[in-house]
Scaffold this motif. Sequence first.
Motif, mmCIF file in Angstrom:
data_model
loop_
_atom_site.group_PDB
_atom_site.id
_atom_site.type_symbol
_atom_site.label_atom_id
_atom_site.label_comp_id
_atom_site.label_asym_id
_atom_site.label_seq_id
_atom_site.Cartn_x
_atom_site.Cartn_y
_atom_site.Cartn_z
ATOM 1 N N UNK A 1 0.833 -1.207 0.000
ATOM 2 C CA UNK A 1 0.000 0.000 0.000
ATOM 3 C C UNK A 1 0.868 1.259 0.000
ATOM 4 N N UNK A 2 1.966 1.196 0.732
ATOM 5 C CA UNK A 2 2.919 2.316 0.722
ATOM 6 C C UNK A 2 3.479 2.531 -0.673
ATOM 7 N N UNK A 3 3.823 1.440 -1.357
ATOM 8 C CA UNK A 3 4.383 1.554 -2.702
ATOM 9 C C UNK A 3 3.397 2.198 -3.679
ATOM 10 N N UNK A 4 2.097 1.942 -3.451
ATOM 11 C CA UNK A 4 1.080 2.541 -4.332
ATOM 12 C C UNK A 4 1.118 4.069 -4.291
ATOM 13 N N UNK A 5 1.517 4.621 -3.150
ATOM 14 C CA UNK A 5 1.520 6.069 -2.982
ATOM 15 C C UNK A 5 2.828 6.696 -3.477
ATOM 16 N N UNK A 6 3.862 5.860 -3.569
ATOM 17 C CA UNK A 6 5.198 6.369 -3.883
ATOM 18 C C UNK A 6 5.473 6.335 -5.388
ATOM 19 N N UNK A 7 5.122 7.387 -6.075
ATOM 20 C CA UNK A 7 5.428 7.496 -7.507
ATOM 21 C C UNK A 7 6.931 7.682 -7.695
ATOM 22 N N UNK B 1 9.634 11.957 0.937
ATOM 23 C CA UNK B 1 9.262 12.004 2.353
ATOM 24 C C UNK B 1 9.630 10.703 3.062
ATOM 25 N N UNK B 2 9.414 9.560 2.387
ATOM 26 C CA UNK B 2 9.767 8.258 2.971
ATOM 27 C C UNK B 2 11.272 8.178 3.210
ATOM 28 N N UNK B 3 12.066 8.674 2.263
ATOM 29 C CA UNK B 3 13.515 8.685 2.444
ATOM 30 C C UNK B 3 13.892 9.461 3.711
ATOM 31 N N UNK B 4 13.236 10.588 3.931
ATOM 32 C CA UNK B 4 13.525 11.399 5.114
ATOM 33 C C UNK B 4 13.167 10.657 6.400
ATOM 34 N N UNK B 5 12.020 9.973 6.389
ATOM 35 C CA UNK B 5 11.632 9.184 7.565
ATOM 36 C C UNK B 5 12.645 8.071 7.836
ATOM 37 N N UNK B 6 13.112 7.406 6.793
ATOM 38 C CA UNK B 6 14.100 6.339 6.962
ATOM 39 C C UNK B 6 15.409 6.890 7.518
ATOM 40 N N UNK B 7 15.824 8.071 7.041
ATOM 41 C CA UNK B 7 17.041 8.688 7.565
ATOM 42 C C UNK B 7 16.917 9.014 9.048
#
Length: 266
Positions: free
Chosen positions: A225-231, A239-245
């Motif tokens: 479901x996360x991948x569906x939002x990540x174009x 934003x996901x990259x920032x959260x992972x960092x």
Amino acid sequence: MFQTIGVCGTGNMGRAIVKGLVAAHAIAADHIYLYNIHKEKAEALAKETGAVVVDTPGELARQSQGLIMAVKPNIMELALEAVRESLPADSVLISIAAGISLEKLAFYTGPETKIVRVMPNTPAMVGEGMASVSPNVNVTEAETADVVAIFSSFGKAVVTDEKLIDAVCGLSGSGPAYVYMFIEALADGAVREGMPRQMAYTFAAQTVLGAAKMVLETGRHPGALKDDVCSPGGTTIEAVRTLEESSFRAATMNAVIASAEKNKSL
């Protein structure tokens, strides 16, 4: 469903259970009995819901097919001493106290007592609770089903091996607090970008609600479901990259583990 339910303790969780039962019309309000050492607290909840206040723990036990002990772990022993002599042999004692095992509860009440440990959470108050249900060997399948029905009437309830209850505490028991912090942080970010505060809370809370329903209703993996939002190359993956960092997932996992470990030590 039990014909009568008693609730010993009318703090946050006790209130949530009573309100949830009444809102769901799971049992007639006047078949729910309340006791609190501070009687005015029980009376306030009774006025709000239509439940019935009793004067003593013994009276509460005698009236209750299912007796929910919604007291803090540090006073559970005293509370059980006050009800055990009056609890009918065919009644089921339901403990929602963190950290007190079925074995210890039986030590306080007697080896023949029918006991169920339940780990609920406060969203029960709005009909969206999550609870684990762990019966001892004296509880029948039908009685277990009655306890599941109580907690399913204002959310979801799952029969769970007692050995998983620490994980349940860390995840769904404490989890609402983590989610509230997440909603607040989401809103703060939007406020930083110029959105009015109350509007930001509405957008954030509805987004969390909608995402949760997507997980529950589609049955798909959260990662998918996360991948569906990540174009590709888009705003969300940035934003996901920032959260992972910022170790978002590790911090969340550590919060669940910390709560579970604390539950083990109680």
